[in-house]
Design a protein around this motif. Structure first.
Motif, mmCIF file in Angstrom:
data_model
loop_
_atom_site.group_PDB
_atom_site.id
_atom_site.type_symbol
_atom_site.label_atom_id
_atom_site.label_comp_id
_atom_site.label_asym_id
_atom_site.label_seq_id
_atom_site.Cartn_x
_atom_site.Cartn_y
_atom_site.Cartn_z
ATOM 1 N N ALA A 76 -9.979 1.215 -5.654
ATOM 2 C CA ALA A 76 -8.761 1.805 -6.223
ATOM 3 C C ALA A 76 -7.750 2.113 -5.133
ATOM 4 O O ALA A 76 -6.543 1.886 -5.300
ATOM 5 C CB ALA A 76 -9.111 3.070 -7.001
ATOM 6 N N LYS A 77 -8.225 2.604 -3.993
ATOM 7 C CA LYS A 77 -7.330 2.919 -2.877
ATOM 8 C C LYS A 77 -6.679 1.642 -2.336
ATOM 9 O O LYS A 77 -5.472 1.607 -2.085
ATOM 10 C CB LYS A 77 -8.114 3.619 -1.759
ATOM 11 C CG LYS A 77 -7.237 4.141 -0.640
ATOM 12 C CD LYS A 77 -8.061 4.756 0.468
ATOM 13 C CE LYS A 77 -8.514 6.138 0.065
ATOM 14 N NZ LYS A 77 -9.161 6.861 1.177
ATOM 15 N N LYS A 78 -7.464 0.573 -2.186
ATOM 16 C CA LYS A 78 -6.919 -0.704 -1.699
ATOM 17 C C LYS A 78 -5.908 -1.273 -2.685
ATOM 18 O O LYS A 78 -4.870 -1.804 -2.293
ATOM 19 C CB LYS A 78 -8.046 -1.717 -1.479
ATOM 20 C CG LYS A 78 -8.846 -1.477 -0.234
ATOM 21 C CD LYS A 78 -9.892 -2.560 -0.064
ATOM 22 C CE LYS A 78 -10.765 -2.324 1.143
ATOM 23 N NZ LYS A 78 -11.774 -3.368 1.295
ATOM 24 N N GLU A 79 -6.217 -1.169 -3.976
ATOM 25 C CA GLU A 79 -5.312 -1.687 -4.996
ATOM 26 C C GLU A 79 -3.988 -0.928 -4.992
ATOM 27 O O GLU A 79 -2.918 -1.526 -5.070
ATOM 28 C CB GLU A 79 -5.960 -1.600 -6.374
ATOM 29 C CG GLU A 79 -5.115 -2.218 -7.472
ATOM 30 C CD GLU A 79 -5.785 -2.154 -8.822
ATOM 31 O OE1 GLU A 79 -5.437 -2.985 -9.667
ATOM 32 O OE2 GLU A 79 -6.648 -1.287 -9.035
ATOM 33 N N THR A 80 -4.049 0.380 -4.856
ATOM 34 C CA THR A 80 -2.833 1.193 -4.792
ATOM 35 C C THR A 80 -1.982 0.802 -3.591
ATOM 36 O O THR A 80 -0.768 0.657 -3.696
ATOM 37 C CB THR A 80 -3.205 2.690 -4.712
ATOM 38 O OG1 THR A 80 -3.966 3.027 -5.867
ATOM 39 C CG2 THR A 80 -1.982 3.567 -4.639
ATOM 40 N N GLU A 81 -2.618 0.617 -2.453
ATOM 41 C CA GLU A 81 -1.899 0.225 -1.241
ATOM 42 C C GLU A 81 -1.256 -1.155 -1.416
ATOM 43 O O GLU A 81 -0.103 -1.369 -1.044
ATOM 44 C CB GLU A 81 -2.849 0.211 -0.052
ATOM 45 C CG GLU A 81 -2.186 -0.085 1.264
ATOM 46 C CD GLU A 81 -3.169 -0.054 2.419
ATOM 47 O OE1 GLU A 81 -2.925 -0.775 3.406
ATOM 48 O OE2 GLU A 81 -4.171 0.682 2.341
ATOM 49 N N PHE A 82 -1.999 -2.093 -2.010
ATOM 50 C CA PHE A 82 -1.469 -3.433 -2.232
ATOM 51 C C PHE A 82 -0.256 -3.388 -3.156
ATOM 52 O O PHE A 82 0.766 -4.025 -2.884
ATOM 53 C CB PHE A 82 -2.547 -4.341 -2.837
ATOM 54 C CG PHE A 82 -2.025 -5.671 -3.283
ATOM 55 C CD1 PHE A 82 -1.735 -6.660 -2.355
ATOM 56 C CD2 PHE A 82 -1.802 -5.937 -4.624
ATOM 57 C CE1 PHE A 82 -1.248 -7.887 -2.750
ATOM 58 C CE2 PHE A 82 -1.313 -7.155 -5.031
ATOM 59 C CZ PHE A 82 -1.036 -8.134 -4.099
ATOM 60 N N LEU A 83 -0.328 -2.643 -4.245
ATOM 61 C CA LEU A 83 0.789 -2.557 -5.189
ATOM 62 C C LEU A 83 2.003 -1.894 -4.546
ATOM 63 O O LEU A 83 3.142 -2.295 -4.806
ATOM 64 C CB LEU A 83 0.362 -1.809 -6.449
ATOM 65 C CG LEU A 83 -0.643 -2.551 -7.325
ATOM 66 C CD1 LEU A 83 -1.148 -1.645 -8.444
ATOM 67 C CD2 LEU A 83 -0.049 -3.827 -7.888
#
Length: 80
Positions: A13-20
């Motif tokens: 979830a943290k990686k996805e938030t950063e990517f978005l």
């Protein structure tokens, strides 16, 4: 749900938030370092540039909008 599975989901979830967040940012000339001009055309030039934060190398096409409009090279939208 096991602790290990929750930790993996949290990391994902943290990686996805950063990517978005990165995807939403607008890039500008200040985000790149110009390395050299690799081509010139009627309306602008193509430069070899390096992104300052990642070091990735790209080709950037820089157009002079005023020249394009002056030579009436704009697209006409006819609608649907």
């Amino acid at each position: 749900m096991s602790l290990q599975k929750r930790v993996r989901r949290s990391q994902h979830a943290k990686k996805e938030t950063e990517f978005l967040r990165l995807k939403r940012t607008r890039l500008g000339l200040e985000d790149f370092e110009s390395l050299k001009v690799i081509g010139r055309g009627a309306f602008g030039e193509v430069r070899l540039v390096q992104k300052k934060d990642t070091g990735h190398v790209y080709a950037m096409k820089i157009l002079r909008k005023a020249d394009m409009l002056e030579k009436e090279q704009r697209r006409v939208f006819t609608g649907l």
